[in-house]
Design a protein around this motif. Sequence first.
Motif: not given
Length: 99
Positions: A81-99
């Motif tokens: 949060d509270n940064n200047m990140l851009s683009g999409r959330i990577p698909d790999s984060l959706y697939d991460a089992a522990s998140l």
Amino acid sequence: ASSMGRYLSSSNVCNWYMNECNGKTLTKLGIDDNNLMGTLPSEVISLKMLEQLDLDGNNKIMGKIPEQIGSLSELFAIDLDNNMLSGRIPDSLYDAASL
């Protein structure tokens, strides 16, 4: 190098406030509200035992979240949060089992 890259290459990163280690292995990278700037360095992806990543409130971290971040199989908490990140959330984060 970005200020974050210099931080990660510090030899005593386990002794820094808000970080946690298991032995000499970094498990929590807690560098929120530190005015870090630049992009997320590739060194983050090499932290294979990282469980928590907290970069909230630096306000100057920019660029894209690396797709490889989902390969951190121990990661169960991430705060960008509270940064200047851009683009999409990577698909790999959706697939991460522990998140």
